[in-house]
Every structure is written in structure tokens, then in C-alpha cells.
Design a protein around this motif. Structure first.
Motif, PDB file in Angstrom:
ATOM      1  N   UNK A 133      28.602  46.781  54.445  1.00  0.00           N
ATOM      2  CA  UNK A 133      29.694  46.375  53.559  1.00  0.00           C
ATOM      3  C   UNK A 133      30.360  45.100  53.999  1.00  0.00           C
ATOM      4  N   UNK A 134      29.981  44.588  55.165  1.00  0.00           N
ATOM      5  CA  UNK A 134      30.644  43.372  55.631  1.00  0.00           C
ATOM      6  C   UNK A 134      30.333  42.203  54.710  1.00  0.00           C
ATOM      7  N   UNK A 135      29.157  42.230  54.118  1.00  0.00           N
ATOM      8  CA  UNK A 135      28.820  41.173  53.170  1.00  0.00           C
ATOM      9  C   UNK A 135      29.516  41.452  51.859  1.00  0.00           C
ATOM     10  N   UNK A 136      30.310  40.511  51.409  1.00  0.00           N
ATOM     11  CA  UNK A 136      31.097  40.789  50.203  1.00  0.00           C
ATOM     12  C   UNK A 136      30.232  40.647  48.959  1.00  0.00           C
ATOM     13  N   UNK A 137      30.483  41.517  47.995  1.00  0.00           N
ATOM     14  CA  UNK A 137      29.753  41.397  46.733  1.00  0.00           C
ATOM     15  C   UNK A 137      30.387  40.298  45.911  1.00  0.00           C
ATOM     16  N   UNK A 138      29.493  39.605  45.191  1.00  0.00           N
ATOM     17  CA  UNK A 138      29.981  38.465  44.402  1.00  0.00           C
ATOM     18  C   UNK A 138      30.250  38.943  42.991  1.00  0.00           C
ATOM     19  N   UNK A 139      31.343  38.491  42.433  1.00  0.00           N
ATOM     20  CA  UNK A 139      31.689  38.981  41.097  1.00  0.00           C
ATOM     21  C   UNK A 139      32.220  37.833  40.250  1.00  0.00           C
ATOM     22  N   UNK A 140      31.857  37.852  38.998  1.00  0.00           N
ATOM     23  CA  UNK A 140      32.320  36.819  38.075  1.00  0.00           C
ATOM     24  C   UNK A 140      32.752  37.487  36.784  1.00  0.00           C
ATOM     25  N   UNK A 141      33.699  36.886  36.124  1.00  0.00           N
ATOM     26  CA  UNK A 141      34.155  37.434  34.851  1.00  0.00           C
ATOM     27  C   UNK A 141      34.133  36.338  33.810  1.00  0.00           C
ATOM     28  N   UNK A 142      33.544  36.634  32.669  1.00  0.00           N
ATOM     29  CA  UNK A 142      33.524  35.685  31.569  1.00  0.00           C
ATOM     30  C   UNK A 142      33.912  36.406  30.305  1.00  0.00           C
ATOM     31  N   UNK A 143      34.351  35.628  29.349  1.00  0.00           N
ATOM     32  CA  UNK A 143      34.564  36.187  28.026  1.00  0.00           C
ATOM     33  C   UNK A 143      33.467  35.664  27.115  1.00  0.00           C
TER      34      UNK A 143
END
Lengths: 344, 427
Positions: A314-324
Motif C-alpha cells: 500500500x505504500x505505492x499510492x494509487x493514481x486517480x483522476x476525475x473528469x466530467x
């Protein structure tokens, strides 16, 4: 124009991220010269969204079909599709079926062998939408690239007529009366998804002659929540996906894409179990949600993209993006939150 | 009947050319196909329009549409109900208006010469058919409508708005009949359908108490007995009469209109309305799935009324909604506190369009208006945009301030079909 680009940055702290700045510049540039942009992208789908895909890395104009903007967001092209991944599509309070159409046309374009378990709509529906996106499902089915299981049509066959050999949707008859016989007998098995798994494995196994006609096998399921409505438990569906992952993702280095509805506040516990279980296993989660403020004609919803690495610590952060996004007749246009062309 | 057929084909040809023109130039394979049965048609490969009485193709995707019997509802659903789909009506509390919609649907089938299949566990289908409303025909409908429309329109049409002139530009919902098309008809609820029309129509009735077999075993099945019988009956009718294209001798194609009343109620033997954790909770959803499979492979359209306000388990309602194509909810004001609320004095209830299917398309026709109310006059069932009347009280008292807040709270969650949001946001 420069001031406009910098204004949101001034509100935040520091400079805006590169991708946002690039998109803003492209958006402003395209708005200034719509004619030039239209000519440049003539080979792509006819509707030109304001936030046109930035050909920053020297890529050619996006191919017709699929949603080129979504490909850019996910950073993939049909030529270099990843392998061995489980992608989870999820929709909450809106209809996420455009994602299914995207992935179907994407993998058919990528020359992969696709097994499509379509439980919710008929073949002609996907075919017609696929033609808008540039793939022909009938041609793919005839040449063997696409194996299509049409749930609605097969359910009628399974339910009313006793089948000789095991049918993938045999669980519809499980623990039920045989409707056509006088004597009321009932089948002893509790109904599981094993015939469906056998069907998938049979459809995606590599050709016997050893030549790789297609690139990698892909399983596409639309959608898994229907299996819950048809009497399967959440654990049975999770087992099915687990078996398919072992066969398709690990053994044959293929991909799985599945759609699950998020029931939200409807308190569907089985559905929540299924959704949470799959979220933990998947590498990529695409979540289409309705806007929090309700219905809007120009912005149809919000898409959250989450890249996960299930096996990494879990040390590696998950990448997240938000778009409309806004769905149009033949494509979907994506833009950053609040950057809808109707508002700008 | 013949006039309706020719008018139907006239409108159909217009729609056909429009859609074909739109389809041309996209790909070398035309995407316009007749969408009667969704599965492979026996004479597949021909993309010509089949002219069946009472149907017309949708201008958006060439989908074959039938009228629901209520032109106002047809407008909201994007032109009509697509052949091969299910229209689910969530009943209002006392089943007054939903049974009206049910009767309108069947009456439309009688007028257009479609075959009917009526299934009910409460009333004999023959009785239901006797109570169908009479259609308003061309000659006297204009006269009758003129008086209605005159009362409705004279204050508005003569006076041009001087202050709130922007409101004149708002689109009006059509209250009266569109004279050119005979796709939808209007019905007079005070009169019954003439007996000869009913006798001329072909109909099949399924009355569940009659079909109960005397020997009833305790069956550990996942579908209740009633649903199995009903599915078999429907499949029989479809097969025998050739609606699924299995009977090639049939020259004239026709539509089968299926109406199922009070599905899910305890009268069908299902207990989802009685308890929260029921034994066979998958019975209804399985039934809907197989029914939809039957519909997709035949030329039929189905209306189902379901008492969802009685279903205890919300998850089942969500699943049922996902398994249906078009879902319309009715909420009548009878018996609730809103009946005496001055805001709603013009209307009889609210109508919620909960789901519209996206068939053969990525998008669908959605109206901007999300707050819809209906009112039932003697000859007209209108659906209008819900208007809050202006607050004309002399003093802004505390009680009158609370009423708009309460009504805006109920308008808030009704966020609509395409994207629902969270409940009520305070600004």
C-alpha cells in the motif's frame, strides 16, 4: 486569454498541473480556430468537442471509433493494450453502458479475441452502436474474433426447453419446476456459474494450430449485477470472476472487463459485496456517477478513473483522476471539472 | 382502421427517409435497420420499412414505436414505446391512475387492431376489456376540444405578456390532439368502448385464479407458480400466432400488446410485498428477465403495473428498475397532505419518468422538464410541467414560507433520468 488560463491557478496553490495547463491551452486554441481543428480532425468522429485531444506526443489523429478522448485519458491505444488486467466498470445513478461500448470497440480494434457475455441487451443493439463507433460486430462474429453470448435470447431457450448439453445459462432452470412436463420434478443442483465459466474458457482458448491469430483474449461482461437478480449469490459471482481471472488473465495473459451497478442508497447488500470484492481485485476502476447537483443537459456525469496495483504494497499510492463527460451521438467528450464548453 | 394504417405508413415513410438520410454517408454499411424483432428476422437483410398499423419508426434511430395510448406520455418517452420493450408503471397508492394508463394502452391496441394479451390476478380480463374508454374520433373531437382549449387558452392567447414576457417564449406542452398524425388517440373516460370494436379485436386473457391447477405441490422453486404459468401462456401465444416470425405464412404482421396488472402483488402468489426477507426474492426479477427475452425476440410491447410502494425491500425495486426498459412512476395526491396544499390545487398527482432506455444508441431523447404533474379531466389526461404558483399573500407569514421550502425539497431529489445526485443540497 492568458489571464483566463492563469485565473484558476491563482485560486489554488502554485502552478496548475501540466496536463491541465496543456488542456486549457488546447481548448482555448481550438475555440479560437474551430475551422482549422475541424479540418485536422476530419478523419475522427464528426463532432468536434471543444477540448480536443492534444496531439502533444506526436500521435496522429485518433482513429475513428471508440472514444479517442477516453483512450488519451487512460493512456492507451489499441496498438499497445495492456495484458493481464482486470478492469471494473461501475455506474452509480447513471448509465455506464457507454464504457462497455468503448471497451468492446477498443479491443476489437486492437485485434484481440473477445468473448462478450451480454446479459442485458440484444446483439443488434451493440451492433448498431458499434457501427457508429467504427466496428462491425457481425463481421467480427463471422470471422471468429467475437464470441457473443446473448443472454436474453438464450434465456428463452433455456427456460422453456430442456437442453441436452449443459448451457451457460443453465442456472435459470435451477431449483425450478420443469415447466413443460406434467410431472413436477425439480433439478437438484443449486445452480452455479460453472457452465458459464466453461463456456468462457472454451471460447477464449487459443487456436489448436498454434498460430496466434489474435493478440490476447478478452472477456467482457455486461453486466454482473444481472446475475445477482437471476438468483446467484454474490459469492458465486465472485468465484466465477476468480476462475475467469485465473484462466484468462493469468494463464492466457488476457484482460477482463466487467460492469457492475452500484446501487447507492438502495441498500443492496449482495451488490455491495460484489462491488467491494471486485474493487479490491481490479487494476483499473472506471466509475461513472451522476452529478451531485442533479440533472444537467450539458454535463451528463462524472467519471472517476482509479489505477490500482492490487499486488503491490500500500505504500505505492494509487493514481486517480476525475473528469466530467458529455455523451454525444457518436462519441463522448471529456473535460475537467467545471470546464464544460457550455459553461466556459 | 384503414385510415389509421395509411396515415401510419405516411408518417412512417417520412421518418424512414429522415433516418436513412441521416444514416447515409456515415459508413458504407447503413446503420438504419428496421427494429421489429431484435433477433435475426427471418427475412433479414432487407432494410425496408414494414408498415404495421399503429406503429411508426423513431426519427432518432429507426426504432419501431407504438403509442402508449396517451400522447402526452408518448412525447415524454421520445415518441412512443419501442416494440420489444417493457413499460413499467409504478402504481400510485390506490391504483387509480395506473389502471387508467393500463386501460389507455389496451384501448390503443383495440383501435389499431393489435392483438391483446391481458393478464391479471384481480379482475377477469373480459371485465377489463368491457371497461375500456371510448376513443375520441375526428369529427366530434375537434368540437369537444375546442371548448376545452378555449377555456384553457383564451386568457393567455389574447393577452401578450408585458411584464413576464420571457415566459411566452417557453415551449408549451401540447394539450390537444395533433391533427396530422393518427399515431396516438384520445379517449373519453365517460363513455365505454363500443362493443363491436371489442368484439372485432383479437385478445387473449390470463386470469390467474382460473389457471391455478388443483394439485398444488409445495415447490422449492425460485419462480412462483403464477409467473411460470404466465410465461408459458405468453410464449404460447407468441409462438402460435407467429409474433416471433416463426410462422412464415402469416402475411400481415401485427403487434402483440401485453398488459400485466399488479405484478408482484400477493395475488400472484409472490410475497415481496408482504415481508422484507422473502423466500423467493428472485422470482420477480427472473420473471422480468425471461419476459424481456421473449419480448426482444418478437413483435410485442408490454405494459406492467407494479405496486412498488408496497415492496419492502428497496434493493428489489432497484433491481426491477434495472431490468425494465422504461419506468414511469405515478404519485397521486389523493389521501396525502398535498391534496389540500394550495400549490397543487390544479393537479391530481406527480409523474416521475425514472428511466428511459438507450436503444441502439449512446444517447436518448430526454426532456429538460423533470418536474411533471398530471391532471385528469373528463376527456383528457394531461401531463404538464409543475408550476409553483406565485406567492400572492399580503404578508409573508411563517406558514406560507414553509410551504415553498417543503415543495422545493420534494422537487430536489427528483433529479431525473440521466443522472441522479445526492438528496437535497442546502445552499
Amino acid at each position: 486569454m492568458r489571464a483566463l488560463a492563469r485565473a484558476p491557478a491563482a485560486a489554488g496553490s502554485g502552478r496548475p498541473p501540466d496536463w491541465l495547463r496543456r488542456r486549457l491551452e488546447v481548448a482555448l486554441r481550438v475555440r479560437a480556430s474551430p475551422a482549422r481543428a475541424r479540418v485536422a480532425c476530419s478523419s475522427s468522429t464528426s463532432v468536434v468537442p471543444a477540448a480536443a485531444p492534444a496531439p502533444a506526443s506526436g500521435r496522429q489523429c485518433p482513429q475513428p471509433g471508440m472514444f479517442p478522448e477516453l483512450n488519451n485519458l487512460l493512456n492507451t491505444t489499441p496498438d499497445r493494450a495492456e495484458q493481464g488486467k482486470l478492469t471494473l466498470l461501475c455506474d452509480a445513478k447513471t448509465d455506464g453502458s457507454f464504457l462497455v461500448h468503448h471497451f468492446l470497440s477498443f479491443y476489437l480494434k486492437a485485434n484481440c479475441k473477445v468473448c462478450f457475455v451480454a446479459l442485458i441487451q440484444s446483439f443488434s443493439h451493440y451492433n448498431i452502436v458499434g457501427q457508429k463507433l467504427g466496428v462491425s460486430l457481425t463481421a467480427a462474429r463471422e470471422c471468429g474474433q467475437l464470441v457473443f453470448l446473448e443472454g436474453l435470447k438464450s434465456s428463452v431457450d433455456v427456460f422453456f426447453r430442456a437442453q441436452a448439453e449443459p448451457h451457460p445459462l443453465q442456472f435459470l432452470r435451477s431449483a425450478s419446476l420443469q415447466p413443460c412436463s406434467e410431472v413436477h420434478t425439480w433439478e437438484a443442483d443449486a445452480g452455479n456459474l460453472q457452465p458459464l465459466y466453461e463456456f468462457v474458457r472454451e471460447a477464449l482458448k487459443p487456436a489448436d494450430d498454434g498460430q496466434a491469430a489474435w493478440r490476447c483474449p478478452v472477456l467482457l461482461v455486461d453486466d454482473l449485477s444481472v446475475l445477482l437478480s437471476l438468483g446467484m449469490g454474490a459469492v458465486a459471482v465472485l468465484d466465477f470472476i476468480h476462475y475467469c481471472r485465473a484462466a484468462v488473465c493469468w494463464e492466457q495473459k488476457g484482460n477482463i472487463v466487467a460492469l457492475v451497478h452500484d446501487s447507492g442508497d438502495a441498500e443492496d447488500e449482495e451488490n455491495d459485496i460484489l462491488l467491494n470484492g471486485l474493487s479490491h481485485q481490479s487494476h483499473l476502476i472506471l466509475r461513472a456517477e451522476g452529478l451531485a447537483t442533479g440533472f444537467c443537459r450539458d454535463v451528463h456525469g462524472q467519471l472517476k478513473i482509479l489505477w490500482r496495483t492490487p499486488s503491490q504494497p500500500a505504500a505505492q499510492r494509487d493514481r486517480s483522476l476525475t473528469y466530467q463527460y458529455k455523451i454525444q451521438d457518436k462519441s463522448v467528450s471529456f473535460f475537467a471539472k467545471g470546464m464544460s464548453p457550455a459553461i466556459l | 382502421m384503414a385510415a389509421a394504417a395509411t396515415c401510419g405508413t405516411g408518417a412512417g415513410n417520412k421518418g424512414c427517409t429522415a433516418a436513412a438520410a441521416a444514416a447515409a454517408g456515415k459508413n458504407n454499411v447503413t446503420s438504419f435497420q428496421r427494429k421489429g424483432p431484435r433477433a435475426s428476422v427471418p427475412d433479414s437483410g432487407c432494410a425496408r420499412l414494414v408498415s404495421i398499423a399503429g406503429t411508426r419508426p423513431s426519427v432518432r434511430n429507426g426504432q419501431l414505436l407504438v403509442s402508449t395510448g396517451l400522447p402526452a406520455l408518448d412525447q415524454l418517452l421520445g415518441g412512443g414505446l419501442a416494440v420489444g420493450t417493457v413499460l413499467l408503471i409504478e402504481e400510485d397508492k390506490y391504483n387509480i391512475y395506473s389502471s387508467l394508463l393500463f386501460k389507455y394502452f389496451l384501448a390503443e391496441g383495440v383501435i389499431n387492431g393489435h392483438t391483446l394479451l391481458v393478464a391479471s390476478a384481480k379482475e377477469d380480463p373480459a371485465d377489463i376489456l368491457q371497461e375500456l374508454p371510448a376513443p375520441l374520433l375526428d369529427d366530434n373531437c375537434k368540437k369537444d376540444f375546442d371548448e376545452d382549449v378555449c377555456n384553457h387558452k383564451t386568457p393567455e392567447s389574447n393577452i401578450k405578456m408585458k411584464i413576464a414576457w420571457r415566459y411566452q417564449l417557453l415551449p408549451k406542452m401540447e394539450p390537444g390532439p395533433v391533427s396530422s398524425s393518427r399515431f396516438g388517440h384520445y379517449y373519453d373516460l365517460s363513455k365505454r368502448m363500443p362493443q363491436e370494436l371489442i368484439e372485432a379485436s383479437i385478445w387473449h386473457g390470463f386470469f390467474f385464479p382460473e389457471k391455478l391447477s388443483p394439485t398444488l405441490n409445495i415447490e422449492p422453486c425460485s419462480l412462483t407458480h403464477g409467473y411460470i404459468k404466465l410465461l408459458q401462456f405468453i410464449q404460447n401465444v407468441i409462438y402460435e400466432e407467429g409474433f416471433d416470425g416463426s410462422n412464415p405464412q402469416k402475411k400481415q404482421k401485427n403487434i402483440l400488446r401485453i398488459g400485466i396488472q399488479n405484478l408482484g402483488s400477493p395475488l400472484w402468489g409472490d410475497d415481496i410485498c408482504c415481508t422484507e426477507n422473502c423466500d423467493n426474492s428472485h422470482s420477480l426479477t427472473k420473471f422480468l428477465y425471461v419476459l424481456r427475452g421473449l419480448l426482444r425476440t418478437s413483435l410485442s410491447a408490454c405494459i406492467i403495473t407494479m405496486p412498488t410502494h408496497l415492496i419492502q425491500n428497496k434493493a428489489i425495486i432497484a433491481r426491477v428498475t434495472n431490468l425494465s426498459d422504461t419506468v414511469v412512476g405515478l404519485e397521486s395526491f389523493i389521501g396525502s397532505e398535498r391534496e389540500t396544499n394550495p400549490l397543487y390545487k390544479d393537479y391530481h398527482g406527480l409523474i416521475h419518468i425514472r428511466q428511459i432506455p438507450r436503444l441502439n444508441n449512446l444517447i436518448y431523447d430526454v426532456s429538460d422538464v423533470k418536474d411533471l404533474a398530471f391532471k385528469l379531466k373528463r376527456k383528457l389526461f394531461t401531463i404538464e410541467r409543475l408550476h409553483l404558483p406565485p406567492d400572492l399573500s399580503d404578508t409573508v407569514s411563517r406558514s406560507s414560507k414553509q410551504i415553498p421550502a417543503a415543495s422545493s425539497r420534494l422537487l430536489g431529489p427528483d433529479c431525473g433520468v440521466m443522472a441522479g445526485g445526492r438528496k437535497h443540497l442546502d445552499f
